[in-house]
Enzyme design. Structure first.
Site, PDB file in Angstrom:
ATOM      1  N   GLU A 102      35.486  17.708  17.761  1.00  9.34           N
ATOM      2  CA  GLU A 102      34.295  16.867  17.911  1.00  9.34           C
ATOM      3  C   GLU A 102      33.300  17.236  16.828  1.00  9.34           C
ATOM      4  OE1 GLU A 102      32.901  17.149  21.982  1.00  9.34           O
ATOM      5  OE2 GLU A 102      34.689  16.180  22.753  1.00  9.34           O
ATOM      6  N   HIS A 113      22.909  11.121  22.265  1.00 11.61           N
ATOM      7  CA  HIS A 113      24.327  10.970  21.907  1.00 11.61           C
ATOM      8  C   HIS A 113      24.451   9.726  21.040  1.00 11.61           C
ATOM      9  CE1 HIS A 113      28.626  10.632  22.119  1.00 11.61           C
ATOM     10  NE2 HIS A 113      28.700  11.742  22.843  1.00 11.61           N
ATOM     11  N   ARG A 126      25.559  15.977  16.350  1.00 13.54           N
ATOM     12  CA  ARG A 126      24.962  14.763  16.932  1.00 13.54           C
ATOM     13  C   ARG A 126      23.602  14.392  16.386  1.00 13.54           C
ATOM     14  NH1 ARG A 126      26.664  16.034  23.045  1.00 13.54           N
ATOM     15  NH2 ARG A 126      28.797  15.575  22.529  1.00 13.54           N
ATOM     16  N   HIS A 172      20.784  12.093  26.064  1.00  9.67           N
ATOM     17  CA  HIS A 172      22.027  12.670  26.593  1.00  9.67           C
ATOM     18  C   HIS A 172      21.839  14.064  27.171  1.00  9.67           C
ATOM     19  CE1 HIS A 172      26.346  13.096  26.890  1.00  9.67           C
ATOM     20  NE2 HIS A 172      26.340  14.167  26.130  1.00  9.67           N
ATOM     21  N   ARG A 198      22.260  21.025  20.818  1.00 11.11           N
ATOM     22  CA  ARG A 198      23.487  21.572  21.406  1.00 11.11           C
ATOM     23  C   ARG A 198      24.734  21.084  20.679  1.00 11.11           C
ATOM     24  NH1 ARG A 198      27.159  19.493  24.828  1.00 11.11           N
ATOM     25  NH2 ARG A 198      25.912  17.787  25.661  1.00 11.11           N
TER      26      ARG A 198
END
Ligand code: SIN
Length: 525
Positions: free
Chosen positions: A117, A232, A272, A331, A366
């Protein structure tokens, strides 16, 4: 009835991992209260998976690489020791979860399948039923907690923490009929999740209203990093709420981001914050409300991503042939109640773990798939510390910025919280008011902010406060109060941080500044 040893507020991965460990490893008398049904949590919606380096002879990955990726995503504000704990203890916690019955996807040889990811230098994300990892973890933990906890109370809305002098000794809650109860406990663990519902467009369920953070602030607990709200990048642009997530794992498998001309505009595997920012700027330049995710090149889409495939089918889209409309959605609350590396807050008897907490592992942003991991590592750590005698907060993790604010790793700076809220008169429609709070936050305190947008949002929240009835204790109003308390904290910390870093982008201060390499600590005197 004797007080419980531990009362857990919240039933996501951090709360239930803690509850199960408390009773099975330490024989503590533990109770769990939760706002909805036990399984109705943000954890259940997590798709991508759990980032954990399980090791193996020919695995190029290492916990050092996982640590480095987490620190890079956190943009200078992670506590390195807390991240070390996360990446080192994570694999053991995953193995325990597997022993408890959680099933992760494997190949025909029996090896765990690993996805990549954004922000990860290696494929290290374990997943379950393709893209239903959170649901599987929640399922296994709910079964385990039913076997172990002394008391489980669903549909219990915690409205305040009980205090005896400076110590937290339990919680007051109301049941679904509005009857009030008090539950006493020697220790209370906040595991109540984040505040995605602050924004009009979110991947979080309706329950995510920042209740734990607001309650903690009101009893004097220190908060940190609240300005860092993670968006997100690839939520499906559709009226459904929570917004259906199109997991980051799709980009890890090769899905591409395209603008309205069909052109790529960002490296899809950046963290992100980078991707969401690039999307917002492209949307503004092109005057559109969404861009596209192109997953047409992915093989076996329906088999690898069954949950996403189903939600696309419902809205008449087929990832094999259609470009998928996407826009960023709120998110994850990166900040929260400051803890040390064992989950202790600044309030004796009060502990916090998971999204409600600011443990130091996420910093300003994060890393993808570190949230389930954080819950399963730091919930049990709090329990181990309680079982070992529950000594007060130590200068470790994010707590360093409170107890040793000049620490060279990440300094701490005090920021007064907004003045105590002054609630007003009756507004008959809490649903409409909640929508107004969300609209104000979305307009002025979203992916991109500046001084004037934040000032406008602050003014809007002050005005909306006057429409919240002071005396009404209906949970719909309590949630709005918590959202406003949390929204004011986010706006105040964001207005004060005159730089851009991680998930906090100021259009008027676009650079990252070394002067701001610090955590803003908000505490009510
Ligand atoms: C995703 O699957 O993209 C979400 C996982 C996460 O929030 O870390």
């Amino acid at each position: 009835m004797a007080a419980l040893d531990l009362l857990v507020i919240g039933s996501g991965v951090s709360g239930l991992s803690a509850a199960v460990r408390a009773s099975s490893a330490h024989r503590l008398r533990v109770g769990v209260i939760t706002k909805g049904q036990l399984h109705q949590t943000t954890t259940r919606w997590a798709q991508g998976g759990v980032a954990a380096v399980l090791g193996g002879t020919d695995d190029p990955d290492s916990t050092d690489l996982h640590l480095a990726d987490t620190l890079a995503a956190g943009a200078g504000l992670c506590d390195i020791d807390a991240v070390r704990v996360l990446v080192d203890e994570g694999p053991r916690r995953v193995s325990e979860l597997i022993a408890m019955g959680a099933i992760f996807d494997r190949n025909v040889e029996g090896d765990y399948l690993k996805a990549r990811e954004g922000g990860h230098s290696e494929a290290r994300i374990l997943h379950s039923r393709g893209d239903a990892t959170g649901a599987e973890i929640e399922r296994a933990l709910v079964v385990a907690v039913h076997d172990t906890a002394a008391s489980l109370v669903e549909h219990a809305f915690a409205d305040s923490l009980l205090m005896d002098n400076d110590r937290c000794v339990g919680v007051r809650y109301q049941n679904s009929s509005g009857a009030l109860f008090e539950m006493e406990a020697k220790n209370v663990l906040l595991a109540a999740g984040g505040a995605g519902q602050l924004y009009s467009v979110t991947t979080n369920p309706v329950e995510a209203t920042g209740d734990g953070i607001a309650m903690a602030l009101s009893v004097g607990a220190a908060l940190g990093d609240v300005e860092f709200v993670q968006f997100h990048p690839t939520a499906l642009h559709h009226e459904a709420m929570p917004r259906p997530l199109l997991s980051e794992a799709l980009r890890g498998h090769g899905a591409l981001l395209r603008d309205t001309n069909g052109d790529r505009f960002v490296d899809e595997l950046q963290p992100r914050d980078v991707v969401s920012r690039a999307m917002m700027r492209t949307m503004l330049q092109q005057g559109v409300e969404h861009l596209y995710l192109d997953a047409t090149g992915l093989e076996d889409f329906a088999i690898r991503f069954p949950t996403i495939h189903r939600s696309l089918e419902i809205v008449g889209l087929d990832a094999r042939t259609d470009l998928l409309p996407i826009a960023p959605a709120a998110h994850y609350t990166c900040g929260g109640v400051i803890t040390d590396m064992r989950g202790a807050t600044t309030v004796p008897g009060l502990w916090a773990a998971g999204e409600v907490a600011c443990s130091g592992v996420h910093g300003a942003n994060r890393l993808a798939s570190n949230s389930l991991l954080e819950g399963m590592v730091f919930g049990p750590r709090a329990v181990d510390a309680i079982a070992a005698g529950g000594v007060p907060a130590q200068p470790s993790g994010a707590m360093r910025t409170v107890l040793t604010p000049h620490d060279a790793r990440v300094r701490g700076a005090r920021l007064d919280p907004p003045p105590l809220p002054v609630w007003g008169s009756v507004d008959t429609d809490p649903v409409a008011l909640r929508g107004k709070v969300q609209a104000a936050m979305t307009r002025g305190a979203g992916v991109l902010r500046d001084a004037s947008s934040l000032a406008e949002t602050a003014a809007a929240l002050e005005e909306l406060m006057g429409h919240v009835p002071a005396a009404d204790s209906d949970p719909a109003w309590l949630e709005i109060r918590n959202l406003i308390i949390m929204g004011r904290a986010v706006v105040s910390a964001a207005a004060n941080r005159t730089e851009s870093r991680g998930a906090h982008t100021r259009e008027d201060f676009p650079e990252t500044s070394d002067d701001w390499m610090l955590r803003q600590v908000m505490v009510r005197a």
